[in-house]
Design an enzyme around this catalytic site. Structure first.
Site, short mmCIF file in Angstrom:
data_model
loop_
_atom_site.label_atom_id
_atom_site.label_comp_id
_atom_site.label_asym_id
_atom_site.label_seq_id
_atom_site.Cartn_x
_atom_site.Cartn_y
_atom_site.Cartn_z
N GLU A 75 0.83 -1.21 0.00
CA GLU A 75 0.00 0.00 0.00
C GLU A 75 0.86 1.26 0.00
OE1 GLU A 75 -1.85 -2.76 3.18
OE2 GLU A 75 0.05 -2.58 2.10
N GLU A 92 10.59 -33.83 -1.39
CA GLU A 92 10.92 -34.42 -2.69
C GLU A 92 11.21 -35.93 -2.62
OE1 GLU A 92 13.20 -32.60 -5.66
OE2 GLU A 92 12.91 -30.56 -4.94
#
Length: 349
Positions: free
Chosen positions: A55, A292
């Site tokens: 912002e 993995e």
């Protein structure tokens, strides 16, 4: 403004936010645009913890600040309301006299949790929430899982043959080296995924068989923290052959194991290893875990319900025998085809 207009500008916020994927930890991904009379006059996104939030970057990019008092600020996540490394964004929005704020989704972390919205409304801002909420939550699924479930977001990944094996049958005398099912394009994609995660885990069997570096080499980004799950703590000469590139953590049942270059965490025998790993990562502010392999480790996390997403490559050839791929079920969210394999992505239902 019409709802479809709000959606259009929120999509731009999302496009901006994901540019910093993997770089903002422990902060979330956030994009923001400032719109006046239907046109974007400023935009920005959060790039790194400690630096200005989305912002602030969007408002500061507006060249003519006199337009702000008739503008709408769009932001993909509720503006913060507390002082940390940067001042509260909600206060900055109010101080710039922006009358309307459109928020994608609320920030459910304990530091914000609706207080940013409350601050804006108290100051007289017209606040709209829930615009493309599911999309805004998805890009910050790691952040939300960490704060809401008190554990990291867990992604599983493996490659399997056409007949469902993740590796060929090996014997002790056989030379150990990776048995590639996928091609170079898939490996580049995997390295892109690694760059988005804070930590990566494999079992000791994968270390001894494939000697993986578990780093980001085919993609720009930071390599994740490497985590090894090993009952014996016997990792041969893995850490003398591979650069550590930062923190390496070994979870082991062997209280006397010495693993050069790694931090040892001793596992308790009566508690599931997967639970101990995720609890440790939560306590050390690690929001994401990329697993993995191998098959035993993947199955362990699946059976204990500790996974959120699975990315499965299936090759074109049959192995006929070998190490069976894990069994998993979930909602299929996407498919992708490559020259040597196809990719299926599932999420837990």
């Amino acid at each position: 403004m019409p709802e479809n207009t709000d959606n259009k500008f929120m999509k731009r916020c999302l496009d901006l936010a994901v540019r910093a994927e993997g770089m903002t930890y422990p902060n979330p991904l956030v994009g923001s645009v400032v719109v006046c009379e239907g046109a974007i006059i400023g935009e920005g996104y959060h790039l790194k913890a400690g630096e200005p939030h989305a912002e602030v970057n969007a408002i500061n990019s507006v060249s003519d600040k006199s337009m702000l008092n008739r503008s709408t600020l769009y932001v993909s996540l509720e503006p913060c309301s507390h002082s940390g490394k940067t001042p509260p964004c909600a206060d900055f929005i109010v101080s710039n006299n922006i009358p309307r704020v459109v928020v994608g989704t609320l920030d459910t972390s304990s530091k914000v949790s609706g207080r940013g919205i409350s601050c804006l409304k108290t100051a007289g801002c017209d606040v709209i929430t829930g615009v493309l909420e599911s999309e805004c939550r998805k890009i910050n699924r790691r952040f939300f899982t960490f704060h809401e479930k008190k554990r990291p977001y867990i992604t599983l990944k493996w490659a399997q043959s056409a007949d469902g094996y993740i590796d060929i049958k090996r014997n002790r005398n056989q030379k150990t080296e990776p048995n590639w099912i996928t091609g170079k394009s898939e490996r580049i994609l995997v390295h892109k995924w690694r760059a988005s995660e804070q930590s990566i885990l494999v079992g000791a069997g994968t270390i001894r068989t494939d000697h993986p570096q578990l780093s980001v080499r085919y993609w720009k980004g930071q390599s994740p923290i490497r985590i090894i799950l090993s009952r014996s703590g016997n990792l041969d000469n893995y850490f003398t052959e591979n650069e550590t590139n930062g923190t390496v953590i070994s979870f082991t049942c062997n209280t006397k194991a010495y693993i050069e270059g790694a931090k040892r965490i001793n596992l308790k025998a009566n508690i599931a290893s997967s639970l101990q790993v995720t609890e440790y990562l939560y306590k050390t502010d690690i929001q994401s875990l990329f697993i993995e392999g191998g098959a035993e480790v993947l199955t362990h996390f699946i059976e204990n319900g500790l996974w959120d997403e699975a990315r499965i490559f299936t090759g074109l050839t049959n192995f006929n025998d070998g190490v069976k791929a894990p069994l998993i079920s979930g909602e299929i969210t996407s498919h992708m085809s490559f020259e040597k394999s196809s990719l299926k992505v599932l999420v837990r239902e």
